[in-house]
Write an enzyme that holds these catalytic residues in place. Sequence first.
Site, mmCIF file in Angstrom:
data_model
loop_
_atom_site.group_PDB
_atom_site.id
_atom_site.type_symbol
_atom_site.label_atom_id
_atom_site.label_comp_id
_atom_site.label_asym_id
_atom_site.label_seq_id
_atom_site.Cartn_x
_atom_site.Cartn_y
_atom_site.Cartn_z
ATOM 1 N N LYS A 3 3.407 -4.987 -3.648
ATOM 2 C CA LYS A 3 4.091 -6.336 -3.020
ATOM 3 C C LYS A 3 3.307 -7.382 -3.680
ATOM 4 O O LYS A 3 3.137 -8.146 -5.137
ATOM 5 C CB LYS A 3 4.342 -5.726 -1.362
ATOM 6 C CG LYS A 3 4.497 -4.859 -1.030
ATOM 7 C CD LYS A 3 5.477 -4.286 -1.050
ATOM 8 C CE LYS A 3 5.251 -3.075 0.185
ATOM 9 N NZ LYS A 3 6.638 -2.144 -0.626
ATOM 10 N N HIS A 42 2.102 -5.091 3.359
ATOM 11 C CA HIS A 42 2.634 -6.365 4.086
ATOM 12 C C HIS A 42 1.896 -7.370 4.654
ATOM 13 O O HIS A 42 2.387 -8.114 4.308
ATOM 14 C CB HIS A 42 4.074 -6.023 4.172
ATOM 15 C CG HIS A 42 5.486 -5.104 3.730
ATOM 16 N ND1 HIS A 42 6.145 -5.914 2.863
ATOM 17 C CD2 HIS A 42 5.732 -4.423 4.421
ATOM 18 C CE1 HIS A 42 6.750 -4.780 2.707
ATOM 19 N NE2 HIS A 42 6.243 -3.329 3.402
ATOM 20 N N SER A 49 8.222 -3.109 7.670
ATOM 21 C CA SER A 49 9.218 -3.483 6.358
ATOM 22 C C SER A 49 9.832 -3.837 6.971
ATOM 23 O O SER A 49 10.257 -4.798 5.846
ATOM 24 C CB SER A 49 8.498 -2.618 5.703
ATOM 25 O OG SER A 49 9.007 -1.294 5.916
#
Length: 398
Positions: free
Chosen positions: A246, A215, A187
């Site tokens: 996200k 991610h 991250s």
Amino acid sequence: MDIFQKCRDSASYYAQVRNEGIYPYYRTISSGQDPVVTVGNDELVMLGSNNYLGLTNHPEVKEAATVALAIYGTGCAGSRLLNGTLDLHLELEGRLAAFLGREDALVFSTGFQANLGVLSCLLGRSDMVFLDALDHASIIDGCRLGFARRYKYRHNDMADLEKRLENTCNTGNDDKAKLIVVDGVFSMEGDLADLPSLVRLKNQYGARLMVDDAHGLGVFGTHGRGSAEHFGVENEVDLLMGTFSKSLATVGGFICGDAVIIDYIRHEARAAIFSAAPPPPSVAAAIKALEIVEREPERRKQLWENTEFMRRELTGLGYDTGGSQSPVIPLVIGEDLDAFKMTAKLQQAGVFANPVVSPAVPPGRSMMRTSYMATHTMEQLERSLEAFASVGREMGII
Ligand code: PMP
């Protein structure tokens, strides 16, 4: 010693940072997480958001959340186990499992809770867990809640991991249950876990593999199924964790895998059974965002074009972007206070970017974490590059 002494120590540190006018946290945004955000009187190019596909303000996603709000109200007033399971939760879980080619999925109220819940209930006293040194805080904390012995290997160092796996065999622990847990995309550094090697090692040493693809989901792979799709190893990842905070435009997290494992987690994960269910608008938003991920691969393509452009230009300016392989592009700065200073100067120059300092990164390796969206325009990216050029030169970083 007073239990609150640490608070006073911390307050004096932050007072000093505030006095210097470089306090970088809890900046107040009065707009959506768009490519440009409003902070006070300023309009800043947002390079600090995980809204990779730009879906948090998408009309269809907002409409889905609004409809769910009207039908189900604002909350579930209880945990999934008892009164909090909606048909909407089951729909999302079914869609996630189908999208990711898994038997089943379970949704949690945040990704952080997903990792806490899953790891704490899986890791028993006689088990072993192997962690990358840069695994996300929620993985570390989940392992702390479990009872297994923890082995941390150097970041992405497969030889170090193999040595540790080998040692466990040599010390008579080869029959113990083993789990390897990694971020698919790290991250802060924005690099990828070496999933092909991890798969080889897990098979060689009889371990299981869990990937946190917070991610990676929506970003990697031809279909956006994440880092395992990117490497062609989806069938070898035993447990796949993800978040809606996200690419999926809202808040919440999930775990997916074989039905028998997910059903165990459904009944044992304390972060799910003793905590309120994700609220209806978030669940509906995630369903719609997932639909858009599947329907509009062009968003992913645009995200990658923006990412490649920025990586090339930032490197060209002379920045050290570490090992970034994703839309998370760190700029290595050095000392923590310099990262704070750079944050303030970038803000004055019209850019919102995040400082990352120890302990999130090793001391002396502070970074500016920049991240990109499919919805950034070329004009916004060029504007931010001018800021990176002038601030970087002024601070002697490039
Ligand atoms: N895992 C990783 C790798 C993350 O980056 C994050 C969020 N920063 C989480 C888990 C936690 O997800 P959430 O924001 O949904 O709690």
